[in-house]
Design a protein around this motif. Structure first.
Motif, PDB file in Angstrom:
ATOM      1  N   PRO A 256       0.809  -1.223   0.000  1.00 19.84           N
ATOM      2  CA  PRO A 256       0.000   0.000   0.000  1.00 19.84           C
ATOM      3  C   PRO A 256       0.844   1.275   0.000  1.00 19.84           C
ATOM      4  CG  PRO A 256       0.120  -0.854   2.223  1.00 19.84           C
ATOM      5  CD  PRO A 256       0.874  -1.821   1.340  1.00 19.84           C
ATOM      6  N   TRP A 257       1.882   1.285  -0.809  1.00 20.65           N
ATOM      7  CA  TRP A 257       2.795   2.416  -0.884  1.00 20.65           C
ATOM      8  C   TRP A 257       3.480   2.431  -2.234  1.00 20.65           C
ATOM      9  CZ3 TRP A 257       5.789  -1.829  -0.856  1.00 20.65           C
ATOM     10  CH2 TRP A 257       5.656  -2.759   0.179  1.00 20.65           C
ATOM     11  N   ARG A 258       4.006   3.605  -2.558  1.00 23.53           N
ATOM     12  CA  ARG A 258       4.840   3.772  -3.748  1.00 23.53           C
ATOM     13  C   ARG A 258       5.768   4.955  -3.504  1.00 23.53           C
ATOM     14  NH1 ARG A 258       2.946   7.589  -7.570  1.00 23.53           N
ATOM     15  NH2 ARG A 258       0.901   8.474  -7.079  1.00 23.53           N
ATOM     16  N   PHE A 259       6.734   5.148  -4.413  1.00 23.67           N
ATOM     17  CA  PHE A 259       7.760   6.174  -4.220  1.00 23.67           C
ATOM     18  C   PHE A 259       7.833   7.129  -5.399  1.00 23.67           C
ATOM     19  CE2 PHE A 259       9.378   2.058  -2.591  1.00 23.67           C
ATOM     20  CZ  PHE A 259       9.403   2.346  -1.242  1.00 23.67           C
ATOM     21  N   ILE A 260       8.219   8.365  -5.115  1.00 23.35           N
ATOM     22  CA  ILE A 260       8.630   9.327  -6.137  1.00 23.35           C
ATOM     23  C   ILE A 260       9.989   9.849  -5.663  1.00 23.35           C
ATOM     24  CG2 ILE A 260       8.117  11.447  -7.401  1.00 23.35           C
ATOM     25  CD1 ILE A 260       5.156  11.085  -6.550  1.00 23.35           C
TER      26      ILE A 260
ATOM     27  N   ALA B 144      10.365  20.588  -8.645  1.00 20.93           N
ATOM     28  CA  ALA B 144       9.379  20.402  -7.569  1.00 20.93           C
ATOM     29  C   ALA B 144       9.219  21.703  -6.798  1.00 20.93           C
ATOM     30  CB  ALA B 144       9.818  19.276  -6.637  1.00 20.93           C
ATOM     31  N   GLY B 145      10.308  22.423  -6.598  1.00 21.24           N
ATOM     32  CA  GLY B 145      10.251  23.703  -5.905  1.00 21.24           C
ATOM     33  C   GLY B 145       9.366  24.710  -6.603  1.00 21.24           C
ATOM     34  N   GLU B 146       9.357  24.693  -7.931  1.00 19.02           N
ATOM     35  CA  GLU B 146       8.457  25.583  -8.679  1.00 19.02           C
ATOM     36  C   GLU B 146       7.004  25.227  -8.395  1.00 19.02           C
ATOM     37  OE1 GLU B 146       9.201  28.358 -10.251  1.00 19.02           O
ATOM     38  OE2 GLU B 146      11.313  28.007  -9.785  1.00 19.02           O
ATOM     39  N   ILE B 147       6.726  23.942  -8.276  1.00 20.29           N
ATOM     40  CA  ILE B 147       5.364  23.498  -7.930  1.00 20.29           C
ATOM     41  C   ILE B 147       4.997  24.012  -6.531  1.00 20.29           C
ATOM     42  CG2 ILE B 147       3.956  21.465  -7.369  1.00 20.29           C
ATOM     43  CD1 ILE B 147       5.622  19.989  -9.586  1.00 20.29           C
TER      44      ILE B 147
ATOM     45  N   TYR C 171       0.174  18.146   2.271  1.00 16.60           N
ATOM     46  CA  TYR C 171      -1.276  18.289   2.370  1.00 16.60           C
ATOM     47  C   TYR C 171      -1.851  19.229   1.317  1.00 16.60           C
ATOM     48  CZ  TYR C 171       0.095  16.172   6.712  1.00 16.60           C
ATOM     49  OH  TYR C 171       0.656  15.326   7.635  1.00 16.60           O
ATOM     50  N   SER C 172      -0.992  19.749   0.467  1.00 18.25           N
ATOM     51  CA  SER C 172      -1.417  20.717  -0.538  1.00 18.25           C
ATOM     52  C   SER C 172      -2.139  20.038  -1.703  1.00 18.25           C
ATOM     53  CB  SER C 172      -0.182  21.455  -1.077  1.00 18.25           C
ATOM     54  OG  SER C 172      -0.463  22.065  -2.312  1.00 18.25           O
ATOM     55  N   PRO C 173      -3.361  20.469  -2.025  1.00 18.59           N
ATOM     56  CA  PRO C 173      -4.063  19.904  -3.179  1.00 18.59           C
ATOM     57  C   PRO C 173      -3.295  20.143  -4.488  1.00 18.59           C
ATOM     58  CG  PRO C 173      -5.560  21.251  -1.848  1.00 18.59           C
ATOM     59  CD  PRO C 173      -4.189  21.438  -1.293  1.00 18.59           C
ATOM     60  N   THR C 174      -2.651  21.288  -4.607  1.00 16.06           N
ATOM     61  CA  THR C 174      -1.894  21.608  -5.820  1.00 16.06           C
ATOM     62  C   THR C 174      -0.715  20.655  -5.984  1.00 16.06           C
ATOM     63  OG1 THR C 174      -2.514  23.930  -5.563  1.00 16.06           O
ATOM     64  CG2 THR C 174      -0.660  23.456  -7.024  1.00 16.06           C
ATOM     65  N   VAL C 175      -0.015  20.390  -4.900  1.00 18.08           N
ATOM     66  CA  VAL C 175       1.135  19.477  -4.943  1.00 18.08           C
ATOM     67  C   VAL C 175       0.652  18.053  -5.227  1.00 18.08           C
ATOM     68  CG1 VAL C 175       3.005  18.460  -3.576  1.00 18.08           C
ATOM     69  CG2 VAL C 175       2.567  20.929  -3.460  1.00 18.08           C
ATOM     70  N   ARG C 176      -0.406  17.643  -4.553  1.00 20.06           N
ATOM     71  CA  ARG C 176      -0.946  16.295  -4.778  1.00 20.06           C
ATOM     72  C   ARG C 176      -1.287  16.088  -6.250  1.00 20.06           C
ATOM     73  NH1 ARG C 176      -3.451  13.084  -1.515  1.00 20.06           N
ATOM     74  NH2 ARG C 176      -5.307  13.064  -2.818  1.00 20.06           N
ATOM     75  N   GLU C 177      -1.940  17.075  -6.839  1.00 24.23           N
ATOM     76  CA  GLU C 177      -2.315  16.966  -8.251  1.00 24.23           C
ATOM     77  C   GLU C 177      -1.070  16.925  -9.143  1.00 24.23           C
ATOM     78  OE1 GLU C 177      -4.782  19.420 -11.689  1.00 24.23           O
ATOM     79  OE2 GLU C 177      -5.036  19.979  -9.581  1.00 24.23           O
ATOM     80  N   ALA C 178      -0.113  17.805  -8.891  1.00 24.29           N
ATOM     81  CA  ALA C 178       1.104  17.851  -9.704  1.00 24.29           C
ATOM     82  C   ALA C 178       1.900  16.555  -9.620  1.00 24.29           C
ATOM     83  CB  ALA C 178       1.969  19.038  -9.277  1.00 24.29           C
ATOM     84  N   PHE C 179       1.873  15.904  -8.447  1.00 24.14           N
ATOM     85  CA  PHE C 179       2.606  14.649  -8.271  1.00 24.14           C
ATOM     86  C   PHE C 179       1.813  13.433  -8.754  1.00 24.14           C
ATOM     87  CE2 PHE C 179       5.552  16.097  -4.548  1.00 24.14           C
ATOM     88  CZ  PHE C 179       6.183  16.976  -5.404  1.00 24.14           C
TER      89      PHE C 179
END
Length: 191
Positions: A48-52, A62-65, A145-153
């Motif tokens: 139940p896990w994965r990596f980036i 990622a910092g720009e995101i 917890y950021s929706p923007t980061v979650r979507e981008a990832f």
């Protein structure tokens, strides 16, 4: 008794991300770390896990995101200092591993058990990297917890970021910190 392993665990410390320098793990070392990381309890073998993994220029992208997420999600417009800090967030160490909790609906494998497996995996990653001589820091920070980061990832609706494992070579040995006194946290039953 494995005295060396016990001493390793008793002395283990996190290293602040900005105190981690190059080199980061090689591709071969990273594979060892990730493989050892997955050696955790995993009821029903669901993984139940994965990596980036973020290395090199990927850390800056990622910092720009993060900066865009900060601009979009903060109530007040962030200062240029804050935006620069967000852009540099992953630049604090040479490698960052995002651990994604990907719970799978399955009878007999409660969500809570899967979440605990992800937590065990995060710490196993730290221990494996530490055993290879690298320093680590397991953080979540607001970006998890950021929706923007979650979507981008590319996280799906049911996935969560369990944390970011910052990995690198420690610049110095971290100072020891106070630990809880066992008599304050241990109770033997019956009392």
């Amino acid at each position: 008794m494995n005295t060396a392993f016990f001493e390793f665990l008793a002395a283990r410390r996190s290293v602040k991300p900005d105190r981690l320098a190059a080199p980061a793990p090689t591709a071969e070392e990273l594979n060892k770390i990730l493989t050892a990381g997955t050696r955790v309890p995993d009821h029903k073998k669901l993984s139940p896990w994965r990596f980036i993994v973020f290395e090199g220029d990927a850390r800056a992208s990622a910092g720009e995101i993060f900066a865009k997420a900060c601009e979009k999600e903060e109530r007040e417009p962030p200062s240029h200092v804050r935006l620069d800090m967000e852009r540099a967030r992953f630049m604090r160490s040479p490698m960052v591993i995002a651990v994604i909790s990907s719970v799978k609906p399955r009878p007999g494998a409660p969500e809570w058990e899967q979440v605990l497996s992800v937590g065990a995996l995060c710490f196993n990653l730290c221990l494996a990297a530490n055993a290879l001589g690298f320093g680590t820091s397991w953080l979540s920070e607001w970006i998890a917890y950021s929706p923007t980061v979650r979507e981008a990832f590319g996280l799906s609706e049911h996935e969560k970021i369990a944390g970011f494992i910052y990995v690198g070579t420690p610049m110095e040995k971290p100072e020891e910190r106070e630990r809880p006194k066992l008599e304050a946290i241990v109770k033997h039953w019956p009392a």
